[in-house]
Design a protein around this motif. Structure first.
Motif, short mmCIF file in Angstrom:
data_model
loop_
_atom_site.label_atom_id
_atom_site.label_comp_id
_atom_site.label_asym_id
_atom_site.label_seq_id
_atom_site.Cartn_x
_atom_site.Cartn_y
_atom_site.Cartn_z
N PRO A 101 0.82 -1.22 0.00
CA PRO A 101 0.00 0.00 0.00
C PRO A 101 0.85 1.27 0.00
O PRO A 101 1.91 1.33 0.63
CB PRO A 101 -0.79 -0.12 1.30
N ASP A 102 0.37 2.28 -0.72
CA ASP A 102 0.99 3.61 -0.70
C ASP A 102 0.30 4.53 0.29
O ASP A 102 0.94 5.42 0.86
CB ASP A 102 0.92 4.23 -2.11
N VAL A 103 -1.01 4.35 0.47
CA VAL A 103 -1.79 5.19 1.38
C VAL A 103 -2.77 4.31 2.14
O VAL A 103 -3.39 3.41 1.56
CB VAL A 103 -2.59 6.27 0.62
N LEU A 104 -2.92 4.56 3.44
CA LEU A 104 -3.95 3.91 4.24
C LEU A 104 -4.94 4.96 4.72
O LEU A 104 -4.54 6.04 5.18
CB LEU A 104 -3.34 3.22 5.47
N LEU A 105 -6.23 4.63 4.61
CA LEU A 105 -7.31 5.46 5.13
C LEU A 105 -8.03 4.65 6.20
O LEU A 105 -8.74 3.70 5.90
CB LEU A 105 -8.29 5.86 4.02
N LEU A 106 -7.85 5.03 7.47
CA LEU A 106 -8.34 4.25 8.58
C LEU A 106 -9.42 5.02 9.34
O LEU A 106 -9.40 6.25 9.40
CB LEU A 106 -7.19 3.90 9.53
N HIS A 107 -10.32 4.26 9.95
CA HIS A 107 -11.39 4.84 10.75
C HIS A 107 -11.14 4.42 12.19
O HIS A 107 -11.19 3.23 12.52
CB HIS A 107 -12.74 4.32 10.25
N VAL A 108 -10.88 5.38 13.06
CA VAL A 108 -10.47 5.05 14.43
C VAL A 108 -11.37 5.75 15.44
O VAL A 108 -12.12 6.67 15.13
CB VAL A 108 -8.99 5.44 14.67
N SER A 109 -11.24 5.30 16.69
CA SER A 109 -12.01 5.87 17.80
C SER A 109 -11.38 7.16 18.30
O SER A 109 -10.26 7.54 17.90
CB SER A 109 -12.04 4.86 18.95
N ALA A 110 -12.07 7.81 19.20
CA ALA A 110 -11.45 8.89 19.97
C ALA A 110 -10.37 8.28 20.86
O ALA A 110 -10.43 7.10 21.22
CB ALA A 110 -12.51 9.61 20.79
N PRO A 111 -9.37 9.08 21.25
CA PRO A 111 -8.25 8.51 22.01
C PRO A 111 -8.60 8.18 23.46
O PRO A 111 -9.46 8.80 24.08
CB PRO A 111 -7.19 9.62 21.94
N SER A 135 7.38 0.60 4.13
CA SER A 135 7.72 1.10 2.79
C SER A 135 7.65 2.62 2.69
O SER A 135 7.81 3.18 1.59
CB SER A 135 6.78 0.48 1.75
N GLY A 136 7.39 3.29 3.81
CA GLY A 136 7.35 4.74 3.80
C GLY A 136 6.07 5.34 3.26
O GLY A 136 6.05 6.49 2.80
N GLY A 137 4.98 4.58 3.32
CA GLY A 137 3.70 5.08 2.82
C GLY A 137 3.05 6.05 3.79
O GLY A 137 3.57 6.35 4.88
N LEU A 138 1.89 6.54 3.39
CA LEU A 138 1.17 7.57 4.13
C LEU A 138 0.01 6.93 4.88
O LEU A 138 -0.81 6.21 4.30
CB LEU A 138 0.64 8.62 3.15
N ILE A 139 -0.08 7.17 6.20
CA ILE A 139 -1.13 6.60 7.03
C ILE A 139 -1.99 7.73 7.59
O ILE A 139 -1.52 8.55 8.37
CB ILE A 139 -0.55 5.75 8.17
N LEU A 140 -3.27 7.75 7.17
CA LEU A 140 -4.20 8.79 7.59
C LEU A 140 -5.35 8.16 8.37
O LEU A 140 -5.75 7.04 8.09
CB LEU A 140 -4.76 9.53 6.37
N ALA A 141 -5.86 8.90 9.33
CA ALA A 141 -6.93 8.38 10.18
C ALA A 141 -8.08 9.37 10.24
O ALA A 141 -7.87 10.59 10.33
CB ALA A 141 -6.42 8.09 11.58
N GLN A 142 -9.29 8.84 10.18
CA GLN A 142 -10.50 9.60 10.47
C GLN A 142 -10.90 9.25 11.89
O GLN A 142 -11.32 8.12 12.17
CB GLN A 142 -11.60 9.23 9.48
N MET A 143 -10.76 10.19 12.81
CA MET A 143 -10.98 9.94 14.24
C MET A 143 -12.41 10.33 14.59
O MET A 143 -12.79 11.49 14.51
CB MET A 143 -9.98 10.73 15.08
N ASN A 144 -13.19 9.34 15.00
CA ASN A 144 -14.63 9.50 15.19
C ASN A 144 -15.00 9.20 16.64
O ASN A 144 -14.77 8.08 17.13
CB ASN A 144 -15.37 8.56 14.23
N ASP A 145 -15.61 10.15 17.32
CA ASP A 145 -15.97 9.92 18.72
C ASP A 145 -17.13 8.95 18.87
O ASP A 145 -17.49 8.57 19.98
CB ASP A 145 -16.30 11.25 19.43
#
Length: 370
Positions: A101-111, A135-145
């Motif tokens: 993967p080059d980019v990850l789009l993840l859906h995560v909880s509030a911390p 591999s040095g890809g980009l990891i992005l998260a959508q943080m949802n309460d």
């Protein structure tokens, strides 16, 4: 890490010098990070999108190619679909080899403290995270309460992510079944009752989602000390818990879940639930070690030789076999384990094979008889 604005995330994507047709892996099932996906789709002219059992609503335009080992409604029927046949337990291996993967789009909880959780969708994502980071890809998260915090393999430090977008969005739930023909409902209830009658106290259950698994779980509310070791679960497991049918000493092990808002509230910070990576939940050797392992799956077709089609309707891929084969192998390997099939579309006419022991023992099933 502090959350970013939408414009900052777009700038991050634009400045990363991603390759043409970059491979993007997103949380699937009912955990798709829709806002992140929208931003990426508006930024990248071409990319390959991978997600398991993706629901309707994915970008369907020229320049977007789908890649998956389990086809959901969002990808089904697309001329730009690349289906990758693989047992679900083997899919994580692809991220380190042919599907990096080059980019990850993840859906995560509030911390909680310095950590967030992948919540209802752990699945193949830990392997994707490891491969992307290596591999040095980009990891992005959508943080949802409104994403439940779950324990297990989906807990990550905030500093893992290159960018975080903060949202507050209700998680999707499967639509309520309305207008179901009574004969269909009656059939599901009868099948569910027959399957449930074969399950003993103390058994370990794996079930999918649908009318028949729901009917099976309804028939198990009177059992005691049941365990759950499953690829996924839904509201039926909550009902077992409420009925006191689950063994409180055993963790509820799964890889992903989807269901009602009530289910998500029950899952939040529930210490009995362990959401583990696919390589663990779907490992046939681990499955075989579970007490009284009972695997219940549905298929599109099952013939009289117990050959099951769970992938195609005619020549077109419908979904894929996913993790069914992992659990069938595990249940068959376990002493006393059971795997139970329910046919969805009907049974093709069988053909007599003289070399087959089943054919030789059941000549009345064939016409003309040998």
């Amino acid at each position: 890490m502090n959350p970013m604005s939408e414009s900052q995330l777009v700038a991050l994507l634009q400045g990363r010098n991603l390759p043409d047709n970059a491979r993007v892996i997103a949380s699937g099932n009912q955990a798709v990070p829709w806002k992140l996906l929208q931003l990426l789709d508006e930024t990248l002219p071409t990319y390959r999108l991978g997600a398991l059992n993706a629901p309707a609503g994915l970008p369907r335009r020229d320049g977007v190619t789908y890649e998956t080992s389990f086809v959901g409604a969002g990808m089904r029927g697309s001329a730009r679909l690349v289906y990758i046949p693989a047992r679900l337990s083997q899919v994580p291996l692809l991220f380190g080899t042919t599907r990096k993967p080059d980019v990850l789009l993840l859906h995560v909880s509030a911390p909680k403290g310095s950590k967030v959780s992948l919540g209802i969708e752990v699945n193949i994502l830990p392997a994707a995270i490891e491969a992307c980071r290596a591999s040095g890809g980009l990891i992005l998260a959508q943080m949802n309460d409104q994403m439940p915090y779950t324990y297990g393999d989906g807990e990550y430090d905030l500093d893992l992510f290159d960018g975080i977008l903060e949202v507050s969005e209700v998680l999707p739930s499967p639509p309520a079944r309305t207008g179901v023909a009574s004969d269909t409902a009656d059939s599901a209830a009868q099948i569910g009752a027959r399957v449930a009658s074969r399950v003993q106290d103390g058994a370990t259950m794996q079930l999918g989602i649908g009318e028949v698994p729901d009917a099976v779980l309804l028939g198990l509310t009177g059992r005691k000390n049941l365990g759950i070791w499953s690829e996924m679960f839904s509201d039926g497991v909550l009902r077992l818990s409420e009925a006191g049918a689950l063994d409180p000493a055993r963790p509820i092990v799964s890889s992903f879940a989807f269901g009602s808002p009530e289910l998500y509230r029950w899952m939040d910070s529930n210490e009995q639930i362990r959401m583990l990576r696919t390589e663990t939940t779907n490992n046939p050797a681990q499955i075989a070690q579970q007490a009284g392992m009972t695997s219940v799956n549905t298929a599109l077709q099952v013939d009289l030789f117990a050959q099951a089609n769970a992938s195609r309707i005619g020549a077109r891929i419908h979904s894929g076999f996913g993790g069914q084969t992992d659990f069938i192998v595990g249940a068959l390997t376990h002493a006393g384990g059971k795997r139970l099939w329910r046919c969805g579309l009907g049974t093709p006419k069988p053909k007599f094979r003289p070399s087959c022991r089943f054919c030789a023992s059941q000549p009345r099933l064939f016409s003309p008889q040998p």
